[in-house]
Scaffold this active site. Structure first.
Site, PDB file in Angstrom:
ATOM      1  N   TYR A 152      35.750  37.510  36.085  1.00 18.25           N
ATOM      2  CA  TYR A 152      35.619  38.015  34.721  1.00 18.25           C
ATOM      3  C   TYR A 152      35.289  36.881  33.753  1.00 18.25           C
ATOM      4  O   TYR A 152      35.589  35.706  33.992  1.00 18.25           O
ATOM      5  CB  TYR A 152      36.900  38.724  34.272  1.00 18.25           C
ATOM      6  N   CYS A 153      34.648  37.248  32.644  1.00 15.31           N
ATOM      7  CA  CYS A 153      34.376  36.339  31.544  1.00 15.31           C
ATOM      8  C   CYS A 153      34.396  37.168  30.264  1.00 15.31           C
ATOM      9  O   CYS A 153      34.753  38.339  30.286  1.00 15.31           O
ATOM     10  CB  CYS A 153      33.049  35.603  31.724  1.00 15.31           C
ATOM     11  N   THR A 154      34.014  36.601  29.149  1.00 13.57           N
ATOM     12  CA  THR A 154      34.144  37.300  27.869  1.00 13.57           C
ATOM     13  C   THR A 154      33.275  38.544  27.784  1.00 13.57           C
ATOM     14  O   THR A 154      33.731  39.624  27.420  1.00 13.57           O
ATOM     15  CB  THR A 154      33.811  36.365  26.697  1.00 13.57           C
TER      16      THR A 154
END
Length: 309
Positions: A152-154
């Site tokens: 996951y990331c922003t």
């Protein structure tokens, strides 16, 4: 080439723009994410900048098969991601935070380890060689064919890029959070999330409630029973900080982005270390949630002060 657009404006006008954009079939399914600008415009000045890619990695990304969907991680809807996180401790799974280390410092999903680098462009998950690197790499000793990797990331772009790298290195079961953390908070609230979300503008970070004010879900408790901000420590003294917000070093030539307790802010005059307190170009200590202006504003102020003397 990745394309990105961030804009700030009155809600009515911004949403009207989104609807106009979706009338074009090429953008009919575009994912739009909304967060509030509590103190006026988040982007008060128009800035258009050409970049070959929104994602920067050492060695570049032009050689990666980014246009091949089979090489990217399988996207999971926020509801499915939430379900998978609840099963992490009972399955062969790794939760991979593909962001900058300082983003993790103010908020992350339960079970995700802090990235071993402060800058994403230096990320080296899955390619550890030295003993020191292996010790900090959550993918160093996993079974590439049987281990599920939840990335996951922003907003999701960095995962799309890095998942192709992991695919090339032989990792088979790759999954990513569709739309990133901001999309998750908007749809699922703070469940399985702890802290705030770092954003790349003057707001710096937003609480989960900013993405879904109507959500009344209580943030999930830490599996180890710790306080929810125990992970957030002062960069200087290591003590816990109560305010999940970064500040820049007062030394213009350093400008390090770091978390700091108010006692250290006072003791080091807003700097990140004793050495910076003696630097020739120091900005004033900023109170509260203020951010420094562009560096040249202080250079001009310095010149004006010299002329006045």
């Amino acid at each position: 080439m990745n394309k990105g657009l961030m804009l700030s404006g009155p809600s009515k006008d911004a949403l009207a723009y989104v609807e106009w954009l979706r009338e074009d079939y090429r953008f009919s399914d575009i994912l739009v994410q909304i967060s509030p600008a509590l103190n006026g415009h988040a982007f008060p000045k128009l800035k258009l900048r050409y970049k070959p890619s929104l994602v920067q990695l050492e060695g570049g990304i032009s050689h990666l098969p980014l246009l091949d969907p089979t090489m990217r991680a399988t996207p999971l809807a926020p509801s499915e991601w939430r379900k998978r996180l609840k099963e992490v401790h009972d399955s062969n799974c790794v939760v991979l935070d593909v962001r900058n280390g300082y983003e993790w410092d103010i908020g992350h999903f339960h079970g995700a380890q802090r990235p071993d680098v402060d800058c994403f462009r230096s990320t080296s998950f899955g390619e550890s060689n030295s003993e020191e690197a292996i010790a900090s790499d959550p993918l160093a000793n996993v079974d590439k064919e049987k281990t599920d990797i939840l990335m996951y990331c922003t907003g999701g772009i960095r995962c799309d890029v890095y998942s192709t790298i992991l695919r090339q290195r032989g990792f088979q079961n790759l999954y990513t959070l569709k739309g990133g953390v901001s999309h998750y908070l908007q749809n699922e609230g703070p469940v399985e999330w702890v802290g705030n979300l770092f954003v790349f503008d003057d707001r710096l970070s937003l609480p989960p409630s900013a993405y879904n004010p109507e959500d009344t879900t209580v943030p999930s408790s830490n599996p180890q029973g710790r306080k929810k901000i125990l992970f957030a420590n002062c960069y200087i003294c290591g003590s816990q900080v109560s305010e999940l917000r970064h500040r820049n070093c007062a030394n213009i030539d350093c400008n390090l982005l770091f978390l700091c307790c108010m006692e250290c802010v006072k003791d080091l005059k807003g700097c990140c270390c004793p050495q910076c307190t003696t630097a020739p170009r120091l900005r004033p200590v900023l109170p509260g949630n203020q951010r420094y202006k562009k560096w040249y504003m202080y250079r001009e102020l310095e010149v004006q002060n010299e002329l006045a003397v």
